[in-house]
Design an enzyme around this catalytic site. Structure first.
Site, short mmCIF file in Angstrom:
data_model
loop_
_atom_site.label_atom_id
_atom_site.label_comp_id
_atom_site.label_asym_id
_atom_site.label_seq_id
_atom_site.Cartn_x
_atom_site.Cartn_y
_atom_site.Cartn_z
N HIS A 2 0.82 -1.22 0.00
CA HIS A 2 0.00 0.00 0.00
C HIS A 2 0.85 1.27 0.00
CE1 HIS A 2 -3.86 1.68 -0.08
NE2 HIS A 2 -4.46 0.93 0.81
N ASP B 43 -2.22 1.95 -4.80
CA ASP B 43 -3.50 2.39 -4.24
C ASP B 43 -4.53 1.27 -4.35
OD1 ASP B 43 -2.48 4.90 -3.63
OD2 ASP B 43 -3.05 5.73 -5.58
#
Length: 424
Positions: free
Chosen positions: A396, A400
């Site tokens: 992450h 995204d």
């Protein structure tokens, strides 16, 4: 008589110390030139250390699990000749058993040894003290072999690294059991109070370190999507029927590799490596797909290089070649490094959902679960379809959530409409 002292050799690549993983000799053993004395573990490979001389082992320089510096005394061997003390580095390593970069599930299981159906073991072989819910170390192929033989795997003593149960251990357990056939059935249910401690060294230690490093450094998140693979399974069956004899059989893996290649054209951020120390993301045009493969010595990730330039059969042949090399401990360091994205699967044991751990410094890993037939509603009608989940994980810090979902949805579209895999 003289003493020949062998020092820990310089294995190269700037390595200053290695872990002593296993001795193949003990004090008092007679050894010959080129006989393997010990296994040592580097960051990338398990390396065999051979003897440069004939003689008798008189001293060992360390214990399994000990980290030793290059140049330190590895072993002392008594040799014929002058009594002068001789020192040398061990000759160049003769074999490499690559280290598993990560511990995900095997893409293909080693075929189980064929055997006639057997009743569950009554009291076969020396049992191991494990709790009822304890899961012993074993490859998926060994687990299936044990199931076929009617053996409770938790009762089998493993002789592999870190106590891993091997195919040979199952056969030894059965052979021992033949002599115990007259033992009372109640013995299998007797209370046990013994314990066994297994030192985490060698391959298992390296796997543990890599997993801990990956989970601590990357911000993992997983995304699961359901895919209808009926059409692509029909295409696979058709191609195997028409070309299998001449070109080789296709599994689902080459189609998945092709789907990755096509989807990455629109999502290049998934085909990347992240150097978190330098804070640099490197996106690559070449698609080097790591294919997680289980072996008896641990999980390895050989790399299908330039998947973007390979046909289905070319990918299939390379996956098979690399998997066999990894299982046999013959994959080279180059064949186990340089991947840009990883594909992992438990095959027939794939379950419904998994949460793969990233193969750092990559930022994406695609996990394949098993194919099952389920009733589905298609255009208002209930029909039987072949369904499969993709359980994938992403970093992450780089990827995204929306992009990850769109990427997996793109793979889904390609697999559900397989003609689009080949439309340029």
């Amino acid at each position: 008589m003289g003493t020949h002292v062998i020092k820990m050799p310089d294995i190269g690549e700037g390595i200053a110390e290695v872990e002593l993983s296993q001795w193949h000799v003990k004090v008092g053993d007679l050894v010959v030139e080129d006989q393997v004395l010990a296994d040592v573990m580097t960051d990338k490979a398990m390396v065999d250390i051979p003897s440069p001389v004939h003689g008798k082992v008189i001293a060992l320089g360390g214990q399994p699990g000990e980290v030793m510096a290059v140049g330190s005394v590895l072993i002392s061997i008594e040799v014929e000749g002058a009594g002068n003390l001789k020192e040398s580095a061990a000759p160049a390593p003769v074999k490499e058993a690559p280290v598993a970069p990560k511990v995900e599930a095997a893409v293909e299981s080693k075929p189980a040894v064929a055997a006639a159906p057997r009743p569950a073991a009554v009291c076969q072989g020396p049992m191991v003290a494990r709790e009822a819910d304890e899961r012993p170390l074993a490859s998926p192929a060994v687990r299936k072999h044990a199931l076929d033989l009617g053996i409770q795997l938790r009762l089998v003593r493993g002789t592999g690294p870190a106590g891993r149960v091997l195919h040979e251990d199952l056969e030894a357990y059965l052979a021992q059991g033949q002599s115990n056939a007259s033992a009372p059935a109640a013995a299998a249910y007797a209370q046990r109070h013994d314990e066994e401690q297994i030192q985490v060294i060698g391959m298992r230690r390296k796997i543990a370190q890599r997993m801990q490093d990956a989970t601590q450094r990357a911000a993992h998140f997983s995304y699961v999507e359901e895919i209808d693979v009926t059409a692509i399974e029909e295409l696979r069956a058709h191609l195997n029927e028409k070309h299998g004899a001449s070109r080789g059989k296709l599994t689902l893996l080459p189609f998945l590799v092709r789907a990755l290649v096509v989807a990455l054209r629109d999502f290049p951020q998934m085909n990347a490596r992240y150097d978190d120390e330098a804070q640099v993301i490197t996106r690559l045009g070449a698609v080097h797909v790591g294919v997680a493969t289980q072996s008896d010595v641990g999980l390895m990730v050989p790399v299908v290089r330039h998947a973007e330039a390979r046909s289905l059969w070319d990918s299939a042949a390379e996956i098979s070649r690399l998997a066999n090399a990894a299982r046999n401990g013959k994959a080279s360091r180059d064949e186990l490094s340089g991947s840009t994205i990883t594909l992992t699967s438990l095959g027939a044991l794939g379950g419904i959902v998994s949460t793969p751990v990233l193969n750092l410094p990559e930022v994406a890993i695609v996990g394949v679960n098993k194919i099952v037939e389920r009733p589905m509603v298609v255009k208002g009608q209930v029909v039987i379809r072949k369904m499969m989940n993709l359980s994938s994980s992403f970093d992450h810090r780089v990827v995204d959530g929306m992009d990850a979902a769109l990427f997996i949805q793109a793979i889904r579209g390609l697999l559900e409409q397989p003609a689009t895999l080949f439309v340029e």
